[in-house]
Design a protein around this motif. Structure first.
Motif: not given
Length: 787
Positions: A679-684, A686-689, A713-717
């Motif tokens: 599981i990776l979290q990306l801060q792009v 002001e958005q949290n992916w 705000q954005v989820l990939w799974c």
């Protein structure tokens, strides 16, 4: 005048086919014809008008008449416009469409890996089997009958008569002994091909459509129906005799390489590593049967028959051309060369000099009348453009290199001229420039000539006496081996290929307009350097602008894991690679199309299966500066060592990614938030992916229950965990690989406020800070609907 009128009409037909790429192309070409008639109406002067002038006036306009007598009558321009309009309609009529009984109509709806319907397809083998990259046998089948397999024992249902061409792949052992015209039955799964799902990817659906096929068959077993039938004679037997003779002493890959340089790689099953090596180095033309081989064959025949009558030379030359055409498989490039060779033979008999430019135009028109779809065939385009360059550009280059010996000047001029005319198309399609192509072509030309001439002589000898062909082919071992080593040497040099990105339509049109101006207009001929500067600027300035301003996130369509490419003002981050096929056919083409020559940060999930092979494939083509691994599975030490060795070649850094560790990649921050699960979290901005890899449903529920997942705000799974994660985290956007859900799950997802995307359905998903999410397939369909 008649010749000029014919040229205008032929060009009208060719331009009409090219104008099928734009909306209302036929109308536009007709408008151009009308405009041409108006513009040249005042410049048209008839001989009768000249004769009516006083003597002194007649002498004054003599020069003007001689200059403009080649300008056709205004009605010719109208006729050319009408021909162009008819060409667009003719093109649409010739576009292949599946018939009512086409085999593609019998593909089960919703056919997928979980609902495989076995069928038995009977038909006739239409091609010689070949080896695919996945080590399966492939051939074309003319389908006659299809049956559904009703049970595990293989009993069939009621047979149905079908028509159409089928792209068949089977296990390698199943194609042993197959040959064209053989009656067989193939048991397997029918499927309809998919179009390109990612930018720059290969469009399999388009490829099959160009071949007149609309379905494929993943075969499991092949049964021969006519076991005792006598083999029908075919050119494939002659081709096989030549190949076996040359491979016998030369071995592999030298033997197939010699055969490919004589008959073309489309007719020969050349190993993919050799094929890729030559293509990447800029020597793909050496493996394509075309004008070079045709010229050699005609030269040898005419030299051997120089003491005979012209008619005898014509007959022998024509027979040689027909045999060569039959052996190579009626490819567009070979047909062009044969038509031009036939024109040269006619000129020999009539004792008249053949105009090469007119011969080329005639060949293009005849072939496009036969098959207008070839106008968009890349091999056809490159063959004609290269030949045009040799005809019109080689002489001025040789003239400017007059201070060199003629042989050396020609050696430089030929590849340089061909490159000038073909490079814009290569940039439009591939976006890559082979850096050492010109130098390699100059150095390899003597070896290619020796191998080609020797290969042709060996092939002729093999048809008479197999051992003689084998002996003569054996002499070519060292030249062939030297050629392979030369290509390998240049392919290992740093910067052997540079990706500049695919150029747009207006760029390629402008560049070709400049090339034509330098060819035809004296003012531009004297300032060719200025035209070259403009052409180079047209390519490099957009690349520079994009590298300094573009920020875009692309989620590529892949079945295994989330593959994300972040382009941040010239800096590139790649997260995950998928399997080996994904690395070669999805990631690399996309990066080349975008003009990416280096990956600044790479983040890998694991090295299980073919994942390490995918990273090795990427590392061999692109340097990676920083390589991070967040693997929750046991690490493959052998794969890690191989990757570290490749990284060291480009001074790359390898390091594991620890939980909570922050990786700052320009405008984006990446963090591993779970040590056990991918599981990776990306801060792009002001958005949290949140990127969630393949995890089980129980693990998802436990994570949600413990509150260990942030609300993104954005989820990939994965598709398996989409429902639980969407309902628990309520993201604004959710992306998964497949939309294969039951009605109840779809209903629950629809009730949520989350915008859903599925890469299996929508293709690649792209996002920029100033825009919305854009799907690749929808964008492509919008462009197609406009056309």
């Amino acid at each position: 005048m008649i010749q000029t009128s014919g040229v205008i009409i032929c060009l009208g037909y060719i331009l009409g086919l090219l104008f099928t790429a734009i909306p209302w192309g036929g109308v536009w070409i007709l408008v151009l014809g009308v405009v041409g008639a108006i513009l040249f109406r005042k410049r048209y002067t008839t001989p009768q008008q000249v004769a009516q002038k006083p003597e002194n006036t007649r002498s004054k306009i003599k020069f003007v008449f001689n200059t403009w007598q080649a300008v056709p009558h205004p009605r010719i321009w109208i006729v050319a416009g009408l021909v162009g309009l008819l060409a667009t309609l003719y093109f649409q009529l010739r576009v292949p469409q599946p018939g009512v009984k086409d085999i593609s109509q019998f593909v089960p709806l919703g056919n997928n890996s979980n609902q495989e319907q076995l069928v038995i397809v009977r038909g006739e083998v239409a091609s010689t089997p070949r080896l695919t990259r996945s080590q399966r046998g492939q051939f074309w089948l003319e389908a006659i009958q299809v049956d559904e397999v009703k049970n595990e024992k293989g009993s069939a249902g009621v047979p149905k008569g079908v028509t159409g061409k089928l792209y068949v792949t089977v296990p390698l052992l199943q194609v042993t002994g197959l040959y064209p015209s053989q009656q067989i039955a193939v048991t397997g799964v029918l499927y309809k091909p998919k179009g390109a799902s990612n930018p720059g990817a290969f469009d399999f659906q388009k490829f099959l459509k160009q071949e007149g096929a609309f379905a494929g068959l993943i075969g499991r077993q092949v049964n021969i129906l006519d076991v005792n039938a006598k083999r029908k004679w075919g050119w494939w037997q002659v081709r096989e005799r030549i190949v076996r003779s040359q491979v016998r002493w030369l071995g592999v890959p030298e033997g197939p390489l010699v055969s490919a340089m004589v008959l073309g790689s489309k007719a020969i099953d050349l190993p993919y590593d050799i094929r890729d090596l030559f293509v990447q180095a800029g020597l793909a033309h050496a493996l394509a049967a075309s004008g070079f081989q045709t010229s050699l064959i005609l030269g040898v025949i005419l030299q051997l028959t120089k003491r005979f009558k012209k008619r005898t030379q014509f007959t022998c030359g024509l027979l040689a051309l027909i045999i060569f055409l039959s052996l190579t498989g009626f490819q567009a490039a070979v047909l062009r060369a044969v038509i031009m060779g036939f024109a040269a033979l006619v000129g020999l008999v009539l004792k008249r000099k053949v105009k090469q430019l007119g011969s080329l135009l005639l060949a293009a028109t005849v072939l496009l009348l036969f098959n207008p779809l070839w106008i968009w065939d890349l091999g056809f385009q490159l063959s004609f453009l290269a030949t045009l360059g040799l005809i019109v550009t080689v002489p001025p280059i040789v003239e400017r290199l007059g201070w060199l010996p003629p042989a050396i000047a020609s050696l430089i001029a030929v590849p340089f001229a061909a490159t000038i005319w073909t490079l814009p198309v290569q940039l439009f399609v591939f976006g890559v420039v082979p850096s050492y192509s010109l130098l390699l072509n100059i150095l390899s030309t003597p070896l290619i000539s020796i191998i080609s001439i020797g290969g042709i002589i060996s092939a002729i000898a093999a048809l008479i006496w197999t051992d003689a062909g084998t002996f003569l082919a054996g002499i070519l071992y060292f030249p062939t081996d030297w050629l392979v080593e030369l290509v390998e040497f240049f392919s290992k040099l740093p910067g052997n290929s540079v990706a500049v990105g695919s150029i747009s339509g207006w760029q390629i049109l402008t560049i070709y307009a400049l090339i034509i101006l330098v060819w035809l207009v004296r003012w531009w001929q004297q300032r060719w350097w200025f035209a070259s500067l403009i052409a180079v600027s047209l390519v490099l300035i957009p690349v520079w602008h994009s590298a300094n301003t573009l920020f875009r996130i692309t989620i590529l369509a892949a079945d295994t894991e989330p593959i994300v490419v972040i382009q941040d003002r010239g800096k590139v981050t790649l997260i995950n690679s998928g399997d080996e096929g994904t690395g070669r056919f999805t990631i690399l083409p996309f990066l080349q199309q975008q003009g990416v020559n280096q990956i600044n940060w790479a983040i890998a999930n694991n090295f299980q299966g073919n994942h390490s092979n995918a990273w090795l494939e990427l590392l061999q083509r692109l340097p990676i500066k920083n390589f991070y691994v967040y693997s929750s599975k046991p690490e493959n030490s052998i794969a890690i060592q191989a990757i570290q060795q490749e990284l060291q070649k480009h001074q790359g850094i390898y390091q594991p990614l620890a939980i909570g560790q922050i990786v700052n990649t320009g405008s984006m921050v990446t963090q591993l938030i779970n040590e056990q699960l991918p599981i990776l979290q990306l801060q792009v901005f002001e958005q949290n992916w949140l990127l969630v890899g393949n995890i089980k449903s129980k693990e998802v529920q436990q994570l949600v229950k413990n509150g260990n997942l942030p609300h993104p705000q954005v989820l990939w799974c994965s598709s398996e965990s989409l429902k639980d994660l969407v309902l628990a985290l309520q993201p604004k956007v959710a992306i998964a690989s497949s939309d294969n859900f039951d009605e109840k799950t779809l209903s629950q997802l629809d009730k949520s406020s989350t915008q859903l995307f599925f890469t299996g359905r929508d293709g690649a998903i792209q996002w920029t800070p100033n825009g919305q999410f854009e799907t690749f397939i929808q964008a492509t369909e919008n462009k197609s609907s406009v056309l």
